[in-house]
Design a protein around this motif. Structure first.
Motif, PDB file in Angstrom:
ATOM      1  N   UNK A 167       0.829  -1.209   0.000  1.00 10.74           N
ATOM      2  CA  UNK A 167       0.000   0.000   0.000  1.00 10.74           C
ATOM      3  C   UNK A 167       0.862   1.256   0.000  1.00 10.74           C
ATOM      4  N   UNK A 168       1.995   1.208   0.687  1.00  7.08           N
ATOM      5  CA  UNK A 168       2.885   2.380   0.649  1.00  7.08           C
ATOM      6  C   UNK A 168       3.409   2.606  -0.763  1.00  7.08           C
ATOM      7  N   UNK A 169       3.882   1.521  -1.398  1.00  2.89           N
ATOM      8  CA  UNK A 169       4.463   1.680  -2.739  1.00  2.89           C
ATOM      9  C   UNK A 169       3.426   2.192  -3.724  1.00  2.89           C
ATOM     10  N   UNK A 170       2.199   1.676  -3.641  1.00  2.00           N
ATOM     11  CA  UNK A 170       1.228   2.122  -4.635  1.00  2.00           C
ATOM     12  C   UNK A 170       0.772   3.549  -4.340  1.00  2.00           C
ATOM     13  N   UNK A 171       0.679   3.900  -3.068  1.00  2.00           N
ATOM     14  CA  UNK A 171       0.255   5.266  -2.755  1.00  2.00           C
ATOM     15  C   UNK A 171       1.312   6.292  -3.193  1.00  2.00           C
ATOM     16  N   UNK A 172       2.556   6.049  -2.781  1.00  2.00           N
ATOM     17  CA  UNK A 172       3.603   7.000  -3.174  1.00  2.00           C
ATOM     18  C   UNK A 172       3.835   6.961  -4.680  1.00  2.00           C
ATOM     19  N   UNK A 173       3.714   5.766  -5.265  1.00  2.00           N
ATOM     20  CA  UNK A 173       3.904   5.637  -6.706  1.00  2.00           C
ATOM     21  C   UNK A 173       2.881   6.455  -7.472  1.00  2.00           C
ATOM     22  N   UNK A 192       8.586   5.961  -4.337  1.00  2.00           N
ATOM     23  CA  UNK A 192       9.244   7.225  -4.618  1.00  2.00           C
ATOM     24  C   UNK A 192       9.891   7.244  -5.995  1.00  2.00           C
ATOM     25  N   UNK A 193      10.431   6.099  -6.405  1.00  2.00           N
ATOM     26  CA  UNK A 193      11.153   6.038  -7.675  1.00  2.00           C
ATOM     27  C   UNK A 193      10.312   5.486  -8.815  1.00  2.00           C
ATOM     28  N   UNK A 194       8.997   5.555  -8.658  1.00  2.00           N
ATOM     29  CA  UNK A 194       8.123   5.068  -9.724  1.00  2.00           C
ATOM     30  C   UNK A 194       8.237   5.963 -10.954  1.00  2.00           C
ATOM     31  N   UNK A 195       8.227   5.300 -12.129  1.00  2.00           N
ATOM     32  CA  UNK A 195       8.151   6.085 -13.362  1.00  2.00           C
ATOM     33  C   UNK A 195       7.070   5.464 -14.232  1.00  2.00           C
ATOM     34  N   UNK A 196       6.458   6.303 -15.049  1.00  2.00           N
ATOM     35  CA  UNK A 196       5.640   5.785 -16.141  1.00  2.00           C
ATOM     36  C   UNK A 196       4.254   5.267 -15.833  1.00  2.00           C
ATOM     37  N   UNK A 197       3.391   6.068 -15.274  1.00  2.00           N
ATOM     38  CA  UNK A 197       1.962   5.772 -15.283  1.00  2.00           C
ATOM     39  C   UNK A 197       1.520   4.593 -14.439  1.00  2.00           C
ATOM     40  N   UNK A 198       0.299   4.119 -14.752  1.00  2.00           N
ATOM     41  CA  UNK A 198      -0.332   3.070 -13.956  1.00  2.00           C
ATOM     42  C   UNK A 198       0.496   1.788 -13.957  1.00  2.00           C
ATOM     43  N   UNK A 199       1.096   1.496 -15.099  1.00  2.00           N
ATOM     44  CA  UNK A 199       1.910   0.298 -15.207  1.00  2.00           C
ATOM     45  C   UNK A 199       3.104   0.395 -14.244  1.00  2.00           C
ATOM     46  N   UNK A 200       3.687   1.571 -14.188  1.00  2.00           N
ATOM     47  CA  UNK A 200       4.811   1.800 -13.285  1.00  2.00           C
ATOM     48  C   UNK A 200       4.408   1.622 -11.831  1.00  2.00           C
TER      49      UNK A 200
END
Ligand SMILES: Nc1ncnc2c1ncn2[C@@H]1O[C@H](COP(=O)(O)OP(=O)(O)OP(=O)(O)O)[C@@H](O)[C@H]1O
Ligand SMILES: [Mg+2]
Lengths: 250, 273
Positions: free
Chosen positions: B131-137, B237-245
Motif C-alpha cells: 500500500x505504501x508503494x502504490x500510494x507513493x507511486x 518514490x522512484x516510480x516512473x511511467x503511469x499506472x503500469x509503473x
C-alpha cells in the motif's frame, strides 16, 4: 529581482529537448512562453524551481543559483515561487481546502484563522467558493485546474509559474483567469511566466511573449512585435497556419 | 537466388547467444547495485530530515493507525492458525517418543523465535509495503510529489519519515499480538484436541522459555518494520511511467521486502542467537 535562465541543455535518452535555452524575465513582468506541444515548456518550468535538473546550464531566481543551493535554501526560495501544474497535481487524499492550505501551513507566523481566511479568499478569486470540502476526484478538469491555481497564489508568492492555466477552460472562465493573472501582476507586482497555447490569452496578459522552438528561444518580444513578426515559424505558429512554416522550409 | 552463401546466412549460432544470459545477469547486478545506491541515498536523506518534526509529526499518528492498528487482524488470523497447526503437528511427531509437554515447548519456541515475527513480517510486506508503494507511486506519477516540493515540503520528511517511523514502532507491537495469539492458539488446541491438561502445556512452555527470546523477536520485528516501510517508500518514490509503473513498483516492493525479511531473519539468527 528576476528570473534568469542561462543556456539550458536537457536530453531524455537520445532526444534533445532543450538546446541552449536562455531567457531573462524582468522583475514584475508577465512573460508568456508559447511553443509546440512537446517542445519542452513544462520541462523548462520544472527546471526553474529545481524539480528537474538540466544536463547543462544555470537558472537564477531572486539572485540565487537554483542548482547550487543547499536543499534548505532551495525550499526557502520555493516559498517565494508559486507553481501551477499543467495537470493540477492536487493532493487527492485531501479536501480542496486542505490542498490550498498546504503552502500556508509552512508559514509559521500564520494562525489557523488567518490560513482559513486566506484559503477562502484564494478560492473566491478562482470562483470555487462552495467546493472547499470536496475531494479533487469530485471536481471537473477545469475546477481542478482552478484549485491548483488557488493553491499556488494562496501564499502570495513573488513569482508565479503557470503551466497552461487556461487550457481546458470555457471562454468565460478563461477570461476570469486571465484577469486574475493580470491582477497578480498589477496589484501584487508578481513576476510571472505563463506557458500557454492560447494566443488570445497570451496577447491579453503578457508584457512579452517568447516562443520556444527546437530547444531554444526562437523569438521574444511584445505582443505587438510577435504579431508583426515575419519569421515563418513564429508567424505560422501564432496564426495557427503550419503551411507558412512548411512553405519556408521547402 | 542469391542465397547460396550458406555460411553467412546460417542463423544456427551466434556468439551473442552465449553472451546474452551473461549480459542479462550483468544488467541485473548493475540494476541491483544502482538500487542499493539510490536506496542508501534515500535513507541518508530520511535521517537528515528527521529534524523537520513540524512536517512529519502531524502525519505520524494517522499512520500509526493505518500501518499498525489496521494490520493487527491479519497478523492475528495468520498466527492463530499457525499455533493450531504447530500444536497438532508437534503432538503427532512426539506421540510415543517424547513427553507430551514438549508440545508446549515447541509451540512456544517456534512461535516466539521464528514464525511469529517472520510470518507477521511477510504478511505486512504484502499489506503495508504494497500500500505504501502504490500510494507513493501514484503520487509520483500524478506529480503530487513535485507539488509537495513546489510548496516547500521536503517529500522525504513528509512521506517517508513518518511511514518508516510508524513501521518501526508498530511492527513490534503487532508482533506482540501475534506471539500471544500463536501461543494461545497452540495452548487451546492442546487442551481441546490433544487431550493435554493446561498444566502440561504450560510446563513445556516454561521449560525452555527465556525472556531473551521475546527481545529477539522484537528486534526482528523492528527491523522488518524498517525494511517493509523503507522498501515500499523506495519503490513508490522512484516510480516512473503511469499506472503500469505503479503496478511494477508495488510488486517489487512486496517481492524485495519479503526477500530482505528472510535474509535478515537468517542474519539475526546467526548474530544474536
Ligand atoms: N520525465 C520524462 N522522461 C522522458 N521524457 C520526458 C520526460 N518529461 C518530458 N519528456 C519529454 O520531453 C518533451 C517535452 O515535454 P514537455 O512536457 O516539456 O512538453 P510541453 O512543451 O510542455 O508540451 P505540452 O504543450 O503538450 O504540455 C516531450 O517530448 C516529452 O516526451
Ligand atoms: Mg506541458
Amino acid at each position: 529581482m528576476s528570473i534568469e535562465i542561462k543556456n539550458l541543455h536537457k536530453s531524455f535518452g537520445s532526444t534533445k529537448i532543450l538546446n541552449g535555452f536562455s531567457l531573462d524575465v524582468k522583475e514584475g513582468e508577465t512573460l508568456s512562453v508559447i511553443g509546440h506541444s512537446g517542445a519542452g515548456k513544462s520541462v523548462t518550468l520544472k527546471t526553474i524551481i529545481g524539480l528537474m535538473h538540466p544536463d547543462e546550464g544555470e537558472v537564477w531566481v531572486d539572485g540565487k543559483n537554483v542548482f547550487q543551493l543547499p536543499r534548505e535554501e532551495l525550499y526557502e526560495l520555493r516559498r517565494q515561487v508559486g507553481y501551477v501544474f499543467q495537470f493540477a497535481a492536487l493532493f487527492d487524499s485531501m479536501s480542496i481546502r486542505d490542498n490550498v492550505a498546504m503552502g500556508l501551513r509552512r508559514i509559521k507566523t500564520m494562525t489557523e484563522g488567518e490560513i482559513q481566511h486566506r484559503v477562502s479568499a484564494s478560492l473566491y478569486l478562482v470562483d470555487l467558493v462552495g467546493s472547499e470540502d470536496r475531494r479533487p476526484s469530485e471536481l471537473s478538469g477545469g475546477m481542478k485546474k482552478r484549485a491548483g491555481l488557488a493553491r499556488a497564489i494562496a501564499t502570495q508568492p513573488k513569482y508565479l509559474l503557470y503551466d497552461e492555466p487556461t487550457s481546458g477552460l470555457d471562454p468565460v472562465t478563461t477570461t476570469t483567469i486571465d484577469e486574475l493573472i493580470k491582477r497578480m501582476s498589477d496589484e501584487l507586482k508578481v513576476t510571472g511566466i505563463v506557458v500557454t497555447h492560447d494566443m488570445t490569452s497570451a496577447y491579453r496578459i503578457s508584457d512579452r511573449i517568447a516562443m520556444l522552438h527546437e530547444g531554444s528561444i526562437k523569438f521574444v518580444g511584445t505582443p505587438d512585435e510577435i504579431r508583426a513578426s515575419e519569421d515563418p515559424v513564429v508567424k505560422g505558429f501564432v496564426e495557427g497556419r503550419p503551411e507558412i512554416a512548411n512553405r519556408a522550409l521547402a | 537466388m542469391a542465397r547460396i552463401h550458406y555460411g553467412e546466412e546460417d542463423p544456427g549460432f551466434k556468439l551473442q547467444d552465449l553472451t546474452t544470459p551473461i549480459r542479462s545477469v550483468g544488467h541485473g547486478v548493475l540494476a541491483a547495485v544502482q538500487s542499493v545506491g539510490k536506496g542508501s541515498f534515500l535513507a541518508v536523506r530520511a535521517v537528515r530530515t528527521l529534524k523537520q518534526v513540524d512536517i512529519w509529526a502531524p502525519r505520524f499518528v494517522p499512520l500509526l493507525v493505518s500501518i499498525g492498528i489496521a494490520s493487527i487482524p491479519i497478523a492475528l488470523f495468520i498466527l492463530m492458525f499457525t499455533g493450531v497447526v504447530l500444536a497438532i503437528q508437534a503432538s503427532y511427531t512426539f506421540t510415543g517418543t517424547v513427553p507430551k509437554y514438549f508440545v508446549g515447548a515447541l509451540v512456544g519456541k517456534t512461535v516466539i523465535l521464528e514464525l511469529g515475527p517472520v510470518l507477521t513480517g511477510l504478511a505486512l510486506a504484502g499489506r503495508v509495503g504494497a500500500s505504501i508503494a502504490s500510494e507513493l507511486g501514484s503520487m509520483r506519477v500524478t506529480e503530487q510529489i513535485d507539488a509537495l516540493e513546489s510548496l516547500a515540503y521536503d517529500p522525504v520528511a513528509y512521506l517517508v519519515v513518518p511511514r518508516v517511523l510508524a513501521g518501526m514502532i508498530m511492527f513490534p507491537v503487532i508482533t506482540v499480538f501475534s506471539l500471544t495469539i500463536g501461543v494461545a492458539a497452540g495452548w487451546l488446541t492442546s487442551m481441546a484436541m490433544l487431550d493435554m491438561s493446561s498444566a502440561v502445556f504450560v510446563k513445556g512452555l516454561k521449560l525452555f522459555f527465556d525472556p531473551y527470546d521475546i527481545q529477539f523477536a522484537l528486534i526482528k520485528a523492528w527491523s522488518f518494520g524498517l525494511v517493509v516501510t523503507g522498501v515500499g517508500c523506495f519503490y513508490g518514490f522512484n516510480t516512473t511511467g503511469g499506472a503500469e509503473g505503479v503496478g511494477y513498483a508495488t510488486t517489487r516492493a512486496v517481492v524485495v521486502g519479503s526477500m530482505i525479511i528472510l535474509v535478515l531473519d537468517a542474519f539475526w539468527a546467526a548474530t544474536l542467537l
